[in-house]
Scaffold this motif. Structure first.
Motif, short mmCIF file in Angstrom:
data_model
loop_
_atom_site.label_atom_id
_atom_site.label_comp_id
_atom_site.label_asym_id
_atom_site.label_seq_id
_atom_site.Cartn_x
_atom_site.Cartn_y
_atom_site.Cartn_z
N PRO A 71 46.02 39.58 37.01
CA PRO A 71 46.91 38.94 38.13
C PRO A 71 46.26 37.93 38.72
CG PRO A 71 46.48 41.21 39.03
CD PRO A 71 45.90 41.13 37.49
N ALA A 72 46.66 36.85 39.19
CA ALA A 72 46.25 35.88 40.03
C ALA A 72 45.28 36.13 41.11
CB ALA A 72 47.21 34.75 40.55
N TRP A 73 45.69 37.11 41.86
CA TRP A 73 44.82 37.59 43.17
C TRP A 73 43.84 38.27 42.63
CZ3 TRP A 73 49.61 39.41 41.66
CH2 TRP A 73 49.89 40.71 41.36
N ARG A 74 43.42 38.66 41.50
CA ARG A 74 42.31 39.27 40.99
C ARG A 74 41.42 38.33 40.16
NH1 ARG A 74 45.07 44.27 40.24
NH2 ARG A 74 45.28 45.28 42.06
N VAL A 77 39.63 32.59 41.02
CA VAL A 77 39.55 31.18 40.96
C VAL A 77 40.20 30.57 42.26
CG1 VAL A 77 39.80 30.96 38.41
CG2 VAL A 77 41.80 30.95 39.96
N TYR A 87 49.50 26.65 54.46
CA TYR A 87 50.44 27.63 55.38
C TYR A 87 51.11 26.98 56.48
CZ TYR A 87 47.89 30.14 51.77
OH TYR A 87 47.37 30.53 50.35
N MET A 90 50.40 28.65 60.12
CA MET A 90 49.10 29.10 60.40
C MET A 90 48.11 27.82 60.77
SD MET A 90 47.66 31.43 57.38
CE MET A 90 48.76 32.75 56.78
N TYR A 98 41.96 31.98 55.53
CA TYR A 98 42.61 32.65 54.76
C TYR A 98 42.49 33.45 53.52
CZ TYR A 98 47.28 34.77 52.81
OH TYR A 98 48.01 35.76 52.46
N PRO A 99 41.59 32.61 52.64
CA PRO A 99 41.16 33.21 51.31
C PRO A 99 40.02 34.38 51.55
CG PRO A 99 40.82 31.08 51.22
CD PRO A 99 41.76 31.25 52.47
N GLU A 102 41.50 37.66 53.08
CA GLU A 102 42.21 38.51 51.91
C GLU A 102 40.94 39.29 51.25
OE1 GLU A 102 45.01 38.44 53.34
OE2 GLU A 102 45.75 38.75 51.14
N ARG A 103 39.79 38.53 51.29
CA ARG A 103 38.72 39.04 50.49
C ARG A 103 37.85 39.98 51.33
NH1 ARG A 103 40.14 35.23 47.93
NH2 ARG A 103 40.14 35.40 45.58
N LYS A 104 38.54 40.24 52.85
CA LYS A 104 37.75 41.26 53.50
C LYS A 104 36.41 40.97 53.99
CE LYS A 104 41.21 44.45 53.49
NZ LYS A 104 42.08 43.86 52.31
N ARG A 147 39.97 24.85 51.99
CA ARG A 147 40.47 26.10 51.99
C ARG A 147 40.13 26.45 50.48
NH1 ARG A 147 46.65 26.82 52.11
NH2 ARG A 147 46.52 26.08 49.89
N ARG A 151 35.14 29.35 49.62
CA ARG A 151 34.67 30.51 48.76
C ARG A 151 34.10 30.05 47.72
NH1 ARG A 151 38.81 32.89 45.60
NH2 ARG A 151 40.73 31.38 45.64
#
Lengths: 362, 301, 292
Positions: A71-74, A77, A87, A90, A98-99, A102-104, A147, A151
């Motif tokens: 899935p996209a979130w894994r 890219v 967003y 925000m 944000y990204p 989400e990757r801690k 954004r 990363r």
């Protein structure tokens, strides 16, 4: 550093076929441009690669492994959306962070990366802005870009990242992208409707139209050896001249003729598909037409219809019997309507297209 | 000459403006008067409320509002035709209305928002059929389902219970919540959510971190309309409640026109009852048309 | 990686369905199931008070209802109420919309005040109109007396007027909102060019205004007709269908048969006839609106 392969990708939205069998290979670490007009399927292709649209058929491979099940979130890219897709609830800082959140990532790492990328894109002063909708178009675009670039993903997908900037900033950003690519050494797929942008940035360009890749080649080949009439006309400014006529086999080689002119073609041995007496289209780039050069076999008299003086060069519109041609000449030249000029059409620089299919005849 | 024309145009403009204001005042009086008169009556004593010709100037009294909640049990009972539990005033009805409204809206909102989001984003198979079906329940006359539900509730033991009424109101407001919220979710650009997916959020996170914050205003409007819907519902409350669970509208409707009833007190109860609507009309103004058409018509500027 | 990938795509597949499931379950339990049950009941003779098992009598309920003069009178009465109320509401709404199409100070507030009746509980509207219409101390009766010079008992003399008046008061603003939305959707440049072309008022309305507001007018009429047809709360609390049966519209009649006389089977049958009419009306309207 990831190698991307796309095989037979198809995607429809209801009755609209956005992609009809896309094949594309992007070498690891390459910067490839997707060049095509609006509605060609560039965005859909990028979204399929990102994983936010699911293709109907075909496969997408990263380093030889299919990612369709991921899935996209894994998928790891990063994508820049043409609409910016900031967003709205925000702050600028939170948008860029944000990204990473989400990757801690750790707080310090996030802060360092956000400030770093903001610095690079010259938006550091905007980081505290609460409401991104109050930014100007160019600022929004750079925040969205930040954004995307904050990363370090396997692939960057950039959907017209600089199309809405003003001319000057666009030029700067083009250089910026080249530098960025050298630094990051990442695989980048870059969609744009502007061939100059594509040529300036990419090593290889895929011309896409109506969901099909028409030609995937280096800029110089796209310019000199377009596969079909669409590629030839879409690339280059002013647009390539096209005239319709008949080809005949002569003693000295092939000759193209309309009612008002005959052009001898320098047969470099690749007109194998040509049939004697068949109707074809001949294309010649305005920059290849020589004004007032030495006389040769393909010298014609033409009348000036219009001249646009653009500073370093002048675009001259000429009439030659029943055909109208554009030619480009260096410098500021003043022509008047009705002036007679001598032009050469170089027989080795012309391209012939099949009238019905529009395919180039090499 | 030009001056004359300007004068004439100026005069015509004055006439037009006067006409506009005059008509507006008449319209406002026509639509506001009954509500004004209701509130005015609530501030009158029993004798003042009965005066003929009607009293336009009087000394307002808040006695009625105090009486609603104080131990005027017998009078409330007489007025409303309802027998009351122990020594309570009319507050028990307000309490019931409040419990039922609050609970059913909480459930309907949660379920409705989830379904609306799914319909808007994922368009699962059969979405248009389901949406149409849900909309058609708006056209369904309440009295048609009232008959079977009345007997169901009797046999299932849901009659005269909070849970029964809450369940029913949840159901009747679900279609509204779904349609309304879908129309708000439809306005959230897909790209924003797709960007979040690419940025590493799974669909659940995208829903509550990205999509939901975009529709908060819409959610507020939807809840506002739901409050009105449930608060105002009458038929099912009439059929399915008794002493323990009676809501305000049933009590008010019970005020039969016996001679000598205290209209001032009734007006006070009604004033309290329509108070939420009077407040909400200001907050919901922008969404009024949208709310009344299930979100299908987007409304007036 | 592979197992992660599958859980990911499973989430994508199940997530939308999970979100809808509670809604579908609730609707099935409280609408579809009761409707089917009621349809079944309409083929039985059943009286709660009398008790005993329901007796299957086929279409006799329907046969009896459709041959009953009284039921036909209710239909006519309901139709009259709908027709009067909706057409007056349309005219007033139309006028108000044109009034508020002008920009002036206080417009926003005026719109808010005028639309207030829309949110007021129907029960409160009904009961309070009883006070306003009261023959001895009601202010409307008082005004009527001032105008006509003699005492008027509106509720007993002109009950139809009373219920139409009440409905018009509450719902004209609804029409106004639709038509105003339609007017505001007219592109400014079209109005300006019609000024320049010096179109007559009539021509301007016919060629510029009407085509834009037509779909919204159709929708407004659809909504209002359906709702007026179903009106229960306000009429029930104002007149209880009286005096006699002078304002006993269909929904009140069904209520009476079902919950005052407890002829349940018959009430279910009448309710279904009612439902069929509503569905037919909706379809006719939608078709008309689409053809236009």
């Amino acid at each position: 550093m990831t190698r991307v392969e796309i095989r037979g990708l198809k995607k429809s939205f209801g009755p609209v076929q956005a992609l009809r069998g896309i094949n594309l290979e992007v070498e690891s670490g390459a910067l490839v441009a997707l060049l095509g007009p609006t509605g060609a399927g560039k965005t859909t292709l990028l979204k399929c690669i990102a994983g936010v649209e699911e293709p109907d058929a075909g496969d997408i491979l990263f380093d030889g492994q299919s990612v369709l099940g991921t899935p996209a979130w894994r998928r790891d890219v990063a994508m820049f959306f043409q609409t910016y897709a900031l967003y709205p609830h925000m702050s600028v800082y939170d948008n860029i962070a944000y990204p990473l959140r989400e990757r801690k990532w750790s707080r310090q790492e996030i802060d360092r990366s956000v400030k770093n990328v903001a610095e690079k894109l010259r938006i550091a002063h905007l980081l505290d802005r609460k409401d991104p909708s109050t930014l100007s178009g160019g600022e929004m675009q750079r925040v969205a870009l930040a954004r995307t670039l904050v990363r370090n993903p396997r692939i960057f997908l950039l959907d017209e990242p600089i199309s809405n900037l003003d001319a000057k900033l666009r030029e700067e950003m083009r250089t910026e992208f080249k530098r960025l690519h050298k630094e990051l050494k990442q695989t980048i797929i870059y969609a744009t409707p502007d061939f100059l942008e594509a040529f300036a940035i990419a090593e290889k360009v895929a011309v896409i139209k109506d969901g099909v890749i028409l030609q995937y080649d280096t800029p110089i080949n796209l310019l000199r050896r377009p596969k079909n009439r669409f590629v030839a006309t879409f690339i280059g400014s002013p647009t390539i001249n096209i005239m319709r006529g008949v080809v005949r086999r002569m003693a000295y080689g092939w000759e193209f003729s309309t009612s008002s002119l005959r052009i001898q073609l320098s047969d470099v041995g690749h007109y194998s598909k040509l049939l004697d007496g068949s109707e074809v289209e001949l294309a010649v780039r305005p920059r290849d037409i020589v004004l007032e050069g030495p006389k040769n076999r393909n010298t014609f008299k033409a009348k000036v219809v219009a001249a646009e003086r653009l500073g370093y060069e002048t675009i001259v519109t000429l009439s030659l019997g029943d055909v109208e041609l554009k030619a480009v000449t260096k410098g500021m030249r003043s022509y008047k309507y009705g002036d007679e000029v001598i032009i050469n059409i170089p027989g080795d620089r012309v391209i012939l297209f099949d009238v019905s299919s529009g395919e180039a005849m090499y | 000459m030009a001056n004359l024309r300007n004068n004439r145009r100026g005069r015509r403009k004055i006439v037009k403006t006067t006409l506009i204001y005059l008509s507006t005042i008449i319209a406002v009086i026509f639509f506001i008067f009954p509500i004004y008169w209701l509130v005015a009556t609530s501030l009158k004593t029993r004798a003042q409320a009965f005066s003929t010709p009607p009293l336009f100037v009087w000394e307002p009294t808040f006695r009625n509002f105090i009486d609603i909640f104080l131990k005027r049990q017998t009078e409330i009972e007489a007025i409303t035709g309802q027998e009351l539990e122990l020594a309570t005033g009319a507050e028990i009805f307000f309490y019931n209305s409040f419990v039922v409204t609050f609970s059913s809206i909480a459930i309907a909102t949660v379920i409705g928002v989830l379904a609306a989001y799914s319909f808007s984003r994922y368009k699962p198979a059969g979405t248009s059929t389901l949406m149409f079906f849900i909309l058609s329940t708006r056209m369904l006359p309440a009295i048609v389902v009232a008959i079977p539900i009345y007997f169901f509730y009797r046999s299932l033991g849901l009659y005269n219970t909070y849970i029964g009424l809450i369940l029913l109101y949840t159901m009747f407001n679900l279609p509204f919540a779904v349609w309304m919220m879908k129309s708000f979710f439809d306005e959230v650009p897909r790209d924003i959510e797709q960007a979040a997916l690419v940025d590493g959020s799974n669909p659940v996170k995208v829903f509550y971190k990205i999509a939901l914050p975009q529709v908060l205003v819409g959610l507020g409007a939807t809840i506002g309309f739901l409050i009105i819907n449930v608060w105002n519902e009458f038929l099912f409350a009439l059929l399915l409640t008794e002493r323990a669970t009676r809501t305000v509208p049933v009590m008010i409707a019970g005020t039969r026109g016996e001679v000598g009833i205290n209209w001032g007190l009734i007006a006070a109860i009604e004033t309290l009852y329509i108070l939420p609507a009077l407040v909400l009309i200001f907050l919901l103004q922008r969404f009024l048309l949208r709310g009344m058409t299930f979100g299908t018509v987007r409304g007036v500027k | 990686m592979t197992s992660q990938a599958t859980t990911g795509s499973r989430l994508v597949r199940i997530f939308p369905i999970l979100l809808i499931l509670p809604a579908v379950a609730l609707v099935t339990f409280l609408v579809i199931f009761p409707l089917i049950w009621a349809l079944g009941l309409s083929f039985y003779s059943y009286n709660v008070i009398r008790g005993g098992a329901p007796i299957f009598i086929g279409v006799e309920n329907y046969y009896r209802l459709l041959n009953s003069l009284d039921v036909w009178r209710r239909f006519v009465l309901t139709g009259q109420f709908v027709f009067y109320a909706v057409s007056i509401e349309f005219l007033i709404g139309f006028g108000l919309a044109h009034l508020f199409y002008n920009q002036f100070r206080g417009r926003r507030l005026a719109i808010t005040l005028v639309t207030t009746p829309l949110l007021v509980a129907p029960v409160a509207v009904g009961i309070f109109h009883r006070y306003l219409f009261d023959a001895t101390f009601g202010i409307y009766s008082y005004i009527a007396q001032l105008i006509t010079g003699q005492p008027v008992k509106i509720l007993s003399q002109y009950p139809m007027f009373a219920i139409v008046f009440m409905d018009v008061w509450q719902w004209s603003p609804f029409m106004m909102l639709f038509i105003l939305a339609g007017l505001e959707a007219i592109p400014k440049h079209m109005l300006e060019s019609s000024e320049i072309d010096r179109l007559s008022m009539l021509a301007k309305f016919r060629y510029v205004i009407w085509p834009t507001i037509r779909p919204l007018v159709a929708l407004a009429l659809l909504f209002r007709t359906m709702d007026a047809f179903r009106t229960f709360d306000t009429i029930f609390t104002l007149t209880e269908g009286g005096p006699g049966t002078a304002t006993e519209v269909l929904s009140i009649q069904i209520y009476r048969i079902a919950f005052q006389f407890f002829r349940t089977g018959e009430a279910a049958a009448l309710a279904f006839i009612f439902l069929v009419i509503i569905v037919l009306l909706t379809n006719i309207y939608l078709r008309l609106a689409r053809r236009e």
